[in-house]
Design a protein around this motif. Structure first.
Motif, mmCIF file in Angstrom:
data_model
loop_
_atom_site.group_PDB
_atom_site.id
_atom_site.type_symbol
_atom_site.label_atom_id
_atom_site.label_comp_id
_atom_site.label_asym_id
_atom_site.label_seq_id
_atom_site.Cartn_x
_atom_site.Cartn_y
_atom_site.Cartn_z
ATOM 1 N N LYS A 1 14.779 57.120 40.766
ATOM 2 C CA LYS A 1 14.801 58.534 41.132
ATOM 3 C C LYS A 1 15.779 58.804 42.273
ATOM 4 O O LYS A 1 16.196 59.943 42.479
ATOM 5 C CB LYS A 1 13.396 58.995 41.538
ATOM 6 N N GLN A 2 16.141 57.755 43.001
ATOM 7 C CA GLN A 2 17.032 57.896 44.152
ATOM 8 C C GLN A 2 18.407 57.297 43.930
ATOM 9 O O GLN A 2 19.363 57.706 44.584
ATOM 10 C CB GLN A 2 16.388 57.253 45.384
ATOM 11 N N LYS B 1 7.170 54.775 36.169
ATOM 12 C CA LYS B 1 6.925 53.434 36.706
ATOM 13 C C LYS B 1 8.198 52.591 36.763
ATOM 14 O O LYS B 1 8.136 51.379 37.000
ATOM 15 C CB LYS B 1 5.895 52.697 35.855
ATOM 16 N N ARG C 1 12.306 46.127 34.356
ATOM 17 C CA ARG C 1 11.487 47.174 34.954
ATOM 18 C C ARG C 1 10.392 47.651 34.010
ATOM 19 O O ARG C 1 10.538 47.626 32.781
ATOM 20 C CB ARG C 1 12.368 48.368 35.342
ATOM 21 N N HIS D 1 10.399 52.064 38.852
ATOM 22 C CA HIS D 1 10.734 51.378 40.099
ATOM 23 C C HIS D 1 9.974 50.065 40.244
ATOM 24 O O HIS D 1 10.215 49.319 41.206
ATOM 25 C CB HIS D 1 10.418 52.284 41.296
ATOM 26 N N LEU D 2 9.087 49.765 39.302
ATOM 27 C CA LEU D 2 8.262 48.565 39.378
ATOM 28 C C LEU D 2 8.739 47.512 38.380
ATOM 29 O O LEU D 2 9.249 47.845 37.309
ATOM 30 C CB LEU D 2 6.796 48.912 39.093
ATOM 31 N N LEU E 1 13.199 46.534 43.055
ATOM 32 C CA LEU E 1 12.353 47.679 43.405
ATOM 33 C C LEU E 1 13.134 48.969 43.648
ATOM 34 O O LEU E 1 12.538 49.974 44.020
ATOM 35 C CB LEU E 1 11.529 47.363 44.669
ATOM 36 N N THR E 2 14.440 48.955 43.465
ATOM 37 C CA THR E 2 15.240 50.146 43.724
ATOM 38 C C THR E 2 14.752 51.302 42.857
ATOM 39 O O THR E 2 14.612 51.168 41.647
ATOM 40 C CB THR E 2 16.724 49.867 43.419
ATOM 41 N N ASP E 3 14.508 52.436 43.482
ATOM 42 C CA ASP E 3 13.909 53.570 42.789
ATOM 43 C C ASP E 3 14.954 54.319 41.965
ATOM 44 O O ASP E 3 15.922 54.853 42.520
ATOM 45 C CB ASP E 3 13.277 54.524 43.807
#
Length: 286
Positions: free
Chosen positions: A18-19, A55, A49, A57-58, A14-16
């Motif tokens: 974007k971050q 999407k 992913r 991060h999913l 789940l690591t994003d």
């Protein structure tokens, strides 16, 4: 001492993106895997992913997507060993099963018991809603049946001491077959801590004859534990799923840097690194 097999945990669940610098697309996954492969990783532990814009991060269990990404990694890393994630909450395992049957990776994670997945913030609030990562015996048995039918080696992930002690029981009950492959997962907030003293205690509970590795989750404090795992003869894993931090505390910009650091740690501990061909022989993957 035996050579160390190095695994790269490419991206996590789940690591994003974007971050954090986690790869998502097939091209990104292949590029990141190649960097890790060139640095010494023989195994890629892969979460897949969602490829839709925004999407990433999913997770996804779409077999077409998974097959495309897996093939991109294989093309970028000749001889690489793929280890698929299978972690799902609940009884429905159709998604990971479809991916195992379609792609037939050499290995797959086999979450060997249940855990309350908990973490609190400094203020005492839950970092996420408390979650039961449920892996009852009937779910484990269903996964193992699919793995055995498709020639997939189960990597038994153990989040606490009780789960580790269950592995010989699963073997005695006929669910697991030798040779066993056991992972000690250290550093999950509600699981076993990333603690050198605990690691020493765990050694007597590793089933006889099993190959074992350490999965250490955290910040720069993971690195002394990696060294001790290497000294004790365990195999090694790191990557952006497990940590974002290099031994000096700097943030990693990719998986290649983390694998370079892990290989250096292993060699400092007197271990050489297994090639993909050597790793296959050690894991009995053909």
């Amino acid at each position: 001492m035996n050579k160390a097999i190095v695994t790269c945990s490419l991206t996590g669940v789940l690591t994003d993106p974007k971050q954090h610098p986690v790869p998502v697309t097939a091209d990104d996954m292949a590029r990141s895997a190649r960097d890790a492969f060139n640095a010494g990783a023989s195994i890629m532990h892969v979460h897949f992913r969602n490829q839709q814009p925004g999407k990433g991060h999913l997770p996804t269990w779409e077999p077409d997507v998974v097959e495309h990404i897996a093939q991109a990694i294989r093309d970028a890393c000749p001889g690489v060993i793929l280890n698929f994630s299978t972690g799902v909450v609940g009884r429905d395992i159709a998604g990971p099963v479809a991916c195992l049957e379609r792609c037939k990776p050499e290995m797959a994670a086999m979450n060997a018991g249940s855990l309350n997945y908990l973490k609190t913030t400094s203020s005492g609030a839950w970092a996420w809603p408390p979650m039961l990562f449920d892996n009852p015996v009937e779910k484990i048995a269903a996964f193992l049946k699919v793995m055995q039918e498709n020639g997939v080696i189960p990597e038994c992930e153990c989040f606490d001491v009780g789960i580790l002690r269950s592995i010989p029981m699963l073997r005695a009950a006929g669910l697991l077959r030798d040779p066993l492959h056991v992972s000690l997962v250290l550093g999950v907030a509600s699981g076993m801590p990333a603690d050198v003293d605990l690691l020493q205690v765990l050694m007597k509970y590793i089933p006889s004859g099993a190959q074992w590795q350490g999965i250490v989750i955290g910040r720069e404090e993971v690195w002394p534990l990696h060294r001790r795992i290497a000294e004790l003869g365990g195999h090694l894993r790191t990557g952006l799923e497990d940590t974002f931090y290099l031994p000096d505390g700097a943030k990693a910009t990719g998986n290649g840097q983390l694998i370079e650091a892990l290989v250096a740690t292993a060699r400092t501990a007197g271990r050489e690194i297994a090639s993909p061909v050597e790793a296959r022989a050690m894991l009995a993957t053909h």
